[in-house]
Design a protein around this motif. Sequence first.
Motif, PDB file in Angstrom:
ATOM      1  N   LYS A  72      -6.708  27.423 -22.380  1.00  0.00           N
ATOM      2  CA  LYS A  72      -5.910  27.743 -21.204  1.00  0.00           C
ATOM      3  C   LYS A  72      -5.878  29.252 -20.958  1.00  0.00           C
ATOM      4  N   ARG A  73      -5.732  30.018 -22.018  1.00  0.00           N
ATOM      5  CA  ARG A  73      -5.709  31.475 -21.889  1.00  0.00           C
ATOM      6  C   ARG A  73      -7.052  31.990 -21.362  1.00  0.00           C
ATOM      7  N   LEU A  74      -8.133  31.355 -21.742  1.00  0.00           N
ATOM      8  CA  LEU A  74      -9.456  31.736 -21.247  1.00  0.00           C
ATOM      9  C   LEU A  74      -9.520  31.621 -19.729  1.00  0.00           C
ATOM     10  N   GLN A  75      -8.938  30.574 -19.166  1.00  0.00           N
ATOM     11  CA  GLN A  75      -8.924  30.411 -17.709  1.00  0.00           C
ATOM     12  C   GLN A  75      -8.068  31.502 -17.048  1.00  0.00           C
ATOM     13  N   GLU A  76      -6.973  31.853 -17.717  1.00  0.00           N
ATOM     14  CA  GLU A  76      -6.082  32.897 -17.201  1.00  0.00           C
ATOM     15  C   GLU A  76      -6.784  34.250 -17.159  1.00  0.00           C
ATOM     16  N   VAL A  77      -7.510  34.549 -18.226  1.00  0.00           N
ATOM     17  CA  VAL A  77      -8.221  35.829 -18.302  1.00  0.00           C
ATOM     18  C   VAL A  77      -9.320  35.885 -17.242  1.00  0.00           C
ATOM     19  N   ARG A  78      -9.954  34.760 -16.971  1.00  0.00           N
ATOM     20  CA  ARG A  78     -10.964  34.733 -15.900  1.00  0.00           C
ATOM     21  C   ARG A  78     -10.323  35.040 -14.546  1.00  0.00           C
ATOM     22  N   LEU A  79      -9.127  34.504 -14.325  1.00  0.00           N
ATOM     23  CA  LEU A  79      -8.410  34.797 -13.082  1.00  0.00           C
ATOM     24  C   LEU A  79      -8.151  36.292 -12.961  1.00  0.00           C
ATOM     25  N   PHE A  80      -7.688  36.899 -14.022  1.00  0.00           N
ATOM     26  CA  PHE A  80      -7.474  38.353 -14.039  1.00  0.00           C
ATOM     27  C   PHE A  80      -8.771  39.096 -13.749  1.00  0.00           C
ATOM     28  N   ASP A  81      -9.842  38.698 -14.406  1.00  0.00           N
ATOM     29  CA  ASP A  81     -11.126  39.377 -14.278  1.00  0.00           C
ATOM     30  C   ASP A  81     -11.678  39.273 -12.853  1.00  0.00           C
ATOM     31  N   GLU A  82     -11.564  38.110 -12.258  1.00  0.00           N
ATOM     32  CA  GLU A  82     -12.211  37.864 -10.969  1.00  0.00           C
ATOM     33  C   GLU A  82     -11.363  38.262  -9.769  1.00  0.00           C
ATOM     34  N   GLN A  83     -10.037  38.287  -9.929  1.00  0.00           N
ATOM     35  CA  GLN A  83      -9.177  38.482  -8.759  1.00  0.00           C
ATOM     36  C   GLN A  83      -8.356  39.767  -8.765  1.00  0.00           C
ATOM     37  N   TYR A  84      -8.319  40.490  -9.895  1.00  0.00           N
ATOM     38  CA  TYR A  84      -7.434  41.650  -9.986  1.00  0.00           C
ATOM     39  C   TYR A  84      -8.196  42.877 -10.474  1.00  0.00           C
ATOM     40  N   ARG A  85      -7.956  43.988  -9.836  1.00  0.00           N
ATOM     41  CA  ARG A  85      -8.462  45.266 -10.339  1.00  0.00           C
ATOM     42  C   ARG A  85      -7.504  45.840 -11.366  1.00  0.00           C
ATOM     43  N   SER A  86      -6.214  45.580 -11.178  1.00  0.00           N
ATOM     44  CA  SER A  86      -5.185  46.186 -12.018  1.00  0.00           C
ATOM     45  C   SER A  86      -4.580  45.161 -12.972  1.00  0.00           C
ATOM     46  N   PHE A  87      -4.617  45.464 -14.253  1.00  0.00           N
ATOM     47  CA  PHE A  87      -3.982  44.619 -15.252  1.00  0.00           C
ATOM     48  C   PHE A  87      -2.472  44.587 -15.026  1.00  0.00           C
ATOM     49  N   ARG A  88      -1.917  45.723 -14.650  1.00  0.00           N
ATOM     50  CA  ARG A  88      -0.472  45.796 -14.424  1.00  0.00           C
ATOM     51  C   ARG A  88      -0.041  44.860 -13.296  1.00  0.00           C
ATOM     52  N   SER A  89      -0.823  44.806 -12.222  1.00  0.00           N
ATOM     53  CA  SER A  89      -0.495  43.910 -11.109  1.00  0.00           C
ATOM     54  C   SER A  89      -0.582  42.449 -11.530  1.00  0.00           C
ATOM     55  N   PHE A  90      -1.619  42.135 -12.283  1.00  0.00           N
ATOM     56  CA  PHE A  90      -1.767  40.766 -12.781  1.00  0.00           C
ATOM     57  C   PHE A  90      -0.577  40.378 -13.647  1.00  0.00           C
ATOM     58  N   GLU A  91      -0.190  41.245 -14.559  1.00  0.00           N
ATOM     59  CA  GLU A  91       0.923  40.952 -15.460  1.00  0.00           C
ATOM     60  C   GLU A  91       2.234  40.802 -14.701  1.00  0.00           C
TER      61      GLU A  91
END
Length: 408
Positions: free
Chosen positions: A349-368
């Motif tokens: 499940k975390r792997l899918q979440e990290v893919r979402l961050f990678d593909e849709q967000y430039r900023s880790f802070r915004s994703f979090e």
Amino acid sequence: MKSAHPAARPFWLVLLFTCLLSLNAHAVDDDENIDEMDEVTPEELSYEDIPVDERIFLREWPKVPFNTAFFDYTPEQIEARWDEFMVGIRAPFPSADYLEYMISNYPEIVEGVEAFNGDFEDFSQKNIHVWRLFLRGDLQQAREEGMKLGVIGLYPAMFAQILQAIYLTERQSDKYMMLQDVANKVREHFHILERAEDDPIAAEIVAFTKLGYAYALARIAEESPVPVIVFRRYIGKIKGGAEEVVELIPDHPLGHAFRAGVDAGIMRRVGRATGRITYGARSTVVDESFGKAFEMAPDIPILNYEYANALIYMSRKRDLNQAYDYLARATRYTPAWSMDALDTMYAFKRLQEVRLFDEQYRSFRSFERQRRRFSRVTDRNLTNVMTAPLTMDMMEHPEKYALPPQEH
């Protein structure tokens, strides 16, 4: 719940102001500074321990999403494979000899325990049965049976509760209460630990206790707003507990991984600069501690996904390919017991979440921030392995996914 006393309000306002000053003082770039302030209420800053509604223990808990027969071992098999099962958490085997030593030297651990009648072999079998329940994934029953056995039975009971809270509880609010209950119950026995810390035979149970207490608080803190983390003094409690575990048991794999994860988690929330200056969190400690953990126990799924998380928390997208590799590795293990199975499921499940961050967000802070906002608006527990991974629609429209009010 009580609301904050009027006299407490200036303090939390000062606290917010201090955190904002820290934000400006240590900002480096969009992903290197402290989190922007999450919404926080005066009520959240009015108590150090989360109030626990005992009704959560009267309801039937969600079951594990696998056949428990896969991990149902006989007492003889459990004893023979104990070191394999416990390679990470290093819990001591509750043999009759071990229990006789512990009870003779620390009689408080069976005070008021009706299940103990002086027969150490019988008491050993009762404790092994609790572990059997835990190993196969009957987590609520493990909690209930373990609670009848005093301090020794409390530990598998509370670790079963931690797994239930993290991986199977639907609501974030219930997850927090269950984790706080673990911390509360373990803390009640700290006075015994003070006597046992210098006893080499008791060292493993002392370390196991400290790990459970600090880990429960860490799982609350990782999603809490920064002012709440500061007000409740989570970092000192968690960091201190992690360091004590490896001092007691220098070859404790999850102790080293947890110690590393604490520093990585601090960097996740406040950035490298503030983490290093204010809390002594260092990336070198993270790498060295995980290195030790992998040397001792290379085949535990939780080590792999926690190291993947640590890489992201420290380096954002710079080490993302390596983080992907460790997450993927965590999903490929053949589990030997319930904890490994749930860890493996969460890694997927975390792997899918990290893919979402990678593909849709430039900023880790915004994703979090959006991730935490989703959980806050919906009251959904994002580490629940039985629910779907996050999507952009969930992140952008959390109100559509809010759980209905709790029925009691």
